[in-house]
Design an enzyme around this catalytic site. Structure first.
Site, PDB file in Angstrom:
ATOM      1  CE1 TYR A  25      -4.373   1.074   0.048  1.00 38.14           C
ATOM      2  CE2 TYR A  25      -3.492   2.806   1.458  1.00 38.14           C
ATOM      3  CZ  TYR A  25      -4.508   2.300   0.662  1.00 38.14           C
ATOM      4  OH  TYR A  25      -5.658   3.039   0.467  1.00 38.14           O
ATOM      5  N   GLY A  26       1.743   1.293  -1.043  1.00 38.11           N
ATOM      6  CA  GLY A  26       2.644   2.432  -1.187  1.00 38.11           C
ATOM      7  C   GLY A  26       2.208   3.292  -2.345  1.00 38.11           C
ATOM      8  CD  GLN A  28       1.890   2.722  -9.796  1.00 37.49           C
ATOM      9  OE1 GLN A  28       0.792   2.376 -10.185  1.00 37.49           O
ATOM     10  NE2 GLN A  28       2.466   3.833 -10.234  1.00 37.49           N
ATOM     11  NE  ARG A  49       7.100  -3.606   8.725  1.00 34.63           N
ATOM     12  CZ  ARG A  49       7.061  -2.414   9.283  1.00 34.63           C
ATOM     13  NH1 ARG A  49       6.526  -2.227  10.469  1.00 34.63           N
ATOM     14  NH2 ARG A  49       7.578  -1.366   8.653  1.00 34.63           N
ATOM     15  CB  VAL A  85      10.237  -6.221  -1.434  1.00 30.72           C
ATOM     16  CG1 VAL A  85       9.267  -6.856  -0.474  1.00 30.72           C
ATOM     17  CG2 VAL A  85      11.171  -5.258  -0.718  1.00 30.72           C
ATOM     18  CG  HIS A 108       8.786  -2.503 -13.501  1.00 31.53           C
ATOM     19  ND1 HIS A 108       9.103  -2.247 -14.821  1.00 31.53           N
ATOM     20  CD2 HIS A 108       9.977  -2.506 -12.831  1.00 31.53           C
ATOM     21  CE1 HIS A 108      10.420  -2.107 -14.933  1.00 31.53           C
ATOM     22  NE2 HIS A 108      10.967  -2.277 -13.738  1.00 31.53           N
ATOM     23  N   GLY A 134       2.529   6.703  -8.749  1.00 30.09           N
ATOM     24  CA  GLY A 134       1.273   6.296  -8.120  1.00 30.09           C
ATOM     25  C   GLY A 134       0.342   7.448  -7.735  1.00 30.09           C
ATOM     26  CD  GLU A 227      16.372  30.929 -16.756  1.00 29.73           C
ATOM     27  OE1 GLU A 227      15.941  32.004 -16.309  1.00 29.73           O
ATOM     28  OE2 GLU A 227      15.961  30.405 -17.801  1.00 29.73           O
ATOM     29  CB  SER A 252      11.724  34.705 -26.961  1.00 31.30           C
ATOM     30  OG  SER A 252      12.936  34.061 -26.586  1.00 31.30           O
TER      31      SER A 252
HETATM   32  N1  LIG Z   1       6.338   4.159  -7.914  1.00 31.97           N
HETATM   33  C1  LIG Z   1       5.651   4.213  -9.056  1.00 31.97           C
HETATM   34  O1  LIG Z   1       4.956   5.181  -9.320  1.00 31.97           O
HETATM   35  C2  LIG Z   1       5.674   3.100 -10.053  1.00 31.97           C
HETATM   36  C3  LIG Z   1       5.954   1.812  -9.644  1.00 31.97           C
HETATM   37  N2  LIG Z   1       5.800   0.772 -10.506  1.00 31.97           N
HETATM   38  C4  LIG Z   1       6.018  -0.571 -10.022  1.00 31.97           C
HETATM   39  O2  LIG Z   1       5.058  -0.858  -9.010  1.00 31.97           O
HETATM   40  C5  LIG Z   1       5.593  -1.753  -8.053  1.00 31.97           C
HETATM   41  C6  LIG Z   1       5.482  -1.149  -6.667  1.00 31.97           C
HETATM   42  O3  LIG Z   1       6.317  -0.021  -6.613  1.00 31.97           O
HETATM   43  P1  LIG Z   1       6.009   1.213  -5.644  1.00 31.97           P
HETATM   44  O4  LIG Z   1       4.554   1.521  -5.654  1.00 31.97           O
HETATM   45  O5  LIG Z   1       7.004   2.269  -5.997  1.00 31.97           O
HETATM   46  O6  LIG Z   1       6.385   0.560  -4.250  1.00 31.97           O
HETATM   47  P2  LIG Z   1       6.522   1.283  -2.831  1.00 31.97           P
HETATM   48  O7  LIG Z   1       7.966   1.446  -2.496  1.00 31.97           O
HETATM   49  O8  LIG Z   1       5.673   2.509  -2.757  1.00 31.97           O
HETATM   50  O9  LIG Z   1       5.899   0.112  -1.923  1.00 31.97           O
HETATM   51  C7  LIG Z   1       5.708   0.300  -0.616  1.00 31.97           C
HETATM   52  C8  LIG Z   1       4.814  -0.816  -0.075  1.00 31.97           C
HETATM   53  O10 LIG Z   1       5.539  -2.031  -0.021  1.00 31.97           O
HETATM   54  C9  LIG Z   1       5.583  -2.479   1.328  1.00 31.97           C
HETATM   55  N3  LIG Z   1       6.873  -3.092   1.602  1.00 31.97           N
HETATM   56  C10 LIG Z   1       8.072  -2.468   1.624  1.00 31.97           C
HETATM   57  N4  LIG Z   1       9.044  -3.344   1.962  1.00 31.97           N
HETATM   58  C11 LIG Z   1       8.438  -4.527   2.145  1.00 31.97           C
HETATM   59  C12 LIG Z   1       8.893  -5.820   2.502  1.00 31.97           C
HETATM   60  N5  LIG Z   1      10.193  -6.059   2.735  1.00 31.97           N
HETATM   61  N6  LIG Z   1       7.993  -6.828   2.573  1.00 31.97           N
HETATM   62  C13 LIG Z   1       6.682  -6.598   2.329  1.00 31.97           C
HETATM   63  N7  LIG Z   1       6.183  -5.404   2.006  1.00 31.97           N
HETATM   64  C14 LIG Z   1       7.054  -4.380   1.906  1.00 31.97           C
HETATM   65  C15 LIG Z   1       5.380  -1.228   2.165  1.00 31.97           C
HETATM   66  O11 LIG Z   1       4.875  -1.547   3.434  1.00 31.97           O
HETATM   67  C16 LIG Z   1       4.379  -0.460   1.326  1.00 31.97           C
HETATM   68  O12 LIG Z   1       3.066  -0.936   1.578  1.00 31.97           O
HETATM   69  C17 LIG Z   1       7.022  -2.013  -8.508  1.00 31.97           C
HETATM   70  O13 LIG Z   1       7.016  -3.156  -9.310  1.00 31.97           O
HETATM   71  C18 LIG Z   1       7.359  -0.792  -9.353  1.00 31.97           C
HETATM   72  O14 LIG Z   1       8.362  -1.000 -10.310  1.00 31.97           O
HETATM   73  C19 LIG Z   1       5.349   0.947 -11.790  1.00 31.97           C
HETATM   74  C20 LIG Z   1       5.053   2.205 -12.258  1.00 31.97           C
HETATM   75  C21 LIG Z   1       5.316   3.377 -11.453  1.00 31.97           C
HETATM   76 MG   LIG Z   2      10.066   2.136 -13.203  1.00 26.99          MG
END
Ligand SMILES: NC(=O)C1=CN([C@@H]2O[C@H](COP(=O)(O)OP(=O)(O)OC[C@H]3O[C@@H](n4cnc5c(N)ncnc54)[C@H](O)[C@@H]3O)[C@@H](O)[C@H]2O)C=CC1
Ligand SMILES: [Mg+2]
Ligand SMILES: CC(=O)[C@](C)(O)C(=O)O
Ligand SMILES: [Mg+2]
Length: 329
Positions: A25-26, A28, A49, A85, A108, A134, A227, A252
């Site tokens: 729940y980060g 994306q 957790r 992860v 991804h 996200g 700038e 310009s």
């Molecule tokens: N950040 C973005 O906007 C984009 C991400 N993606 C892809 O989406 C996927 C998710 O990326 P994000 O959203 O950036 O992830 P994020 O870094 O925001 O994910 C965080 C989430 O993962 C959980 N988490 C972190 N470490 C953990 C662990 N060791 N065990 C279990 N849960 C854990 C956290 O509690 C949180 O809920 C990836 O495959 C990324 O490449 C694709 C397009 C854009």
């Molecule tokens: Mg990427």
């Protein structure tokens, strides 16, 4: 030209009564969970957790479950934890508990393309990759628009993996903009290239280098900030709205001539050779191996660079200026 799928081309019923487990729940994860729920789909949030993400999901009205409980009767399992992860999460908390044949979905292609995860042969495996951070995926959805996305199928056991990928893309709001079919290979390699060479790496280093050049040569940091950083967004907005020629029409004639002639001497053949090298390291897996090692060692390079950035003049000046200019008058 690639076929672009839009809302009217897509039937959301393919995923309508399925139970969709959003793992993470980060950036994306939150956008997906909220957008899919608002589109009438059956979403459950799965987490490892009871930490920050758990709290956030509860605040948004979800009842999060531990991963193993979330995946137990899920039809569709979406991996939205960091790329590094996903493998451990898969082995320890998904594989032993998931329903046989449940779909494995990614945003991804990294883990599938570089073979970190070996999915079961009786699962559909597909991807919906929004081409936006996200929070923007969520913000655009709320304002009635959407961000583009790529969809790809790696395994199609049911025969409807592609239709399900499109249906999820539509529920995310992405088909309001446009959805294009790709492969896991193409998405992974172009996504990494984009973020390294321009979106994250290239733009950041151009900003830093031009700021440093002005300041080193005696110009005020605040003037340099406006700038090379603040105005960059305004120029990129013009490119986003109407393309390069549209942007050139708005600046310009002096800027047009200077930009057209001097730009090429900055981004010269040497820079283009470096781009090809970066692409080569992505394609032969060297970047993925290096990143895996960095991650396993506790990300020393990432932490060191972030600390240096936090203490840099451009960040300090920027923080002060933003406090002023974003304050409502
Ligand atoms: N950040 C973005 O906007 C984009 C991400 N993606 C892809 O989406 C996927 C998710 O990326 P994000 O959203 O950036 O992830 P994020 O870094 O925001 O994910 C965080 C989430 O993962 C959980 N988490 C972190 N470490 C953990 C662990 N060791 N065990 C279990 N849960 C854990 C956290 O509690 C949180 O809920 C990836 O495959 C990324 O490449 C694709 C397009 C854009
Ligand atoms: Mg990427
Ligand atoms: C936001 C996005 O699409 C990136 C830059 O590829 C990512 O965060 O991995
Ligand atoms: Mg991307």
């Amino acid at each position: 030209m690639a076929k672009i799928y839009r809302d009217e081309d897509i039937n959301i019923d393919y995923v309508k009564n399925k139970k969709i487990a959003i793992l993470g729940y980060g950036s994306q994860g939150r956008a997906w969970a909220l957008n899919l729920r608002d589109s009438g789909l059956n979403v459950v949030v799965g987490l490892e957790r009871k930490g920050e993400s758990w709290k956030k999901a509860e605040e948004d009205g979800f009842k999060p479950l531990f991963t193993k409980d979330a995946v137990r009767d899920a039809d569709i399992i979406v991996f939205l934890v960091p790329d590094m992860v996903q493998k451990n999460l898969w082995i320890n908390s998904v594989k032993p508990y998931m329903k046989r044949g449940a779909d494995m979905v990614f945003a991804h292609g990294f883990n599938i393309h570089y073979k970190l995860i070996d999915p079961p042969h009786d699962s559909d495996v597909y991807m919906i990759a929004p081409k936006a951070p996200g929070p923007i995926v969520r913000r655009m959805f709320e304002s009635g628009y959407g961000v583009p996305a790529l969809v790809a199928v790696y395994q199609n056991v049911s025969g409807s993996a592609f239709e399900k990928a499109l249906a999820i893309a539509k529920a995310l709001g992405c088909a309001r903009a446009g959805v294009i079919e790709t492969t896991f290979k193409e998405e992974t390699e172009t996504d990494l290239f984009g973020e390294q060479v321009i979106l994250v790496g290239g733009v950041m280093e151009l900003i830093k280098a031009s700021f440093e050049t002005l300041v080193k040569n005696g110009y005020q940091p605040e003037v340099a900030y406006f700038e090379v950083l603040n105005e960059l967004k305004l120029i990129v907005d013009l490119i986003y709205e109407g393309g390069l020629v549209h942007m050139l029409k708005a600046v310009s004639d002096t800027a047009k001539y200077g930009g057209i002639t001097v730009g090429k001497t900055i981004i010269d053949d040497h820079v283009k050779m470096n781009m090809v090298k970066a692409l080569e390291r992505i394609r032969n897996g060297e970047f993925a191996r290096e990143w895996l090692k960095e991650y396993e060692n506790g990300m020393p390079t990432v932490h060191k660079e972030l600390e240096e950035l936090r203490n840099s003049l451009i960040e300090k000046v920027g923080n002060e200026i933003r406090k002023m200019i974003f304050k409502k008058a």
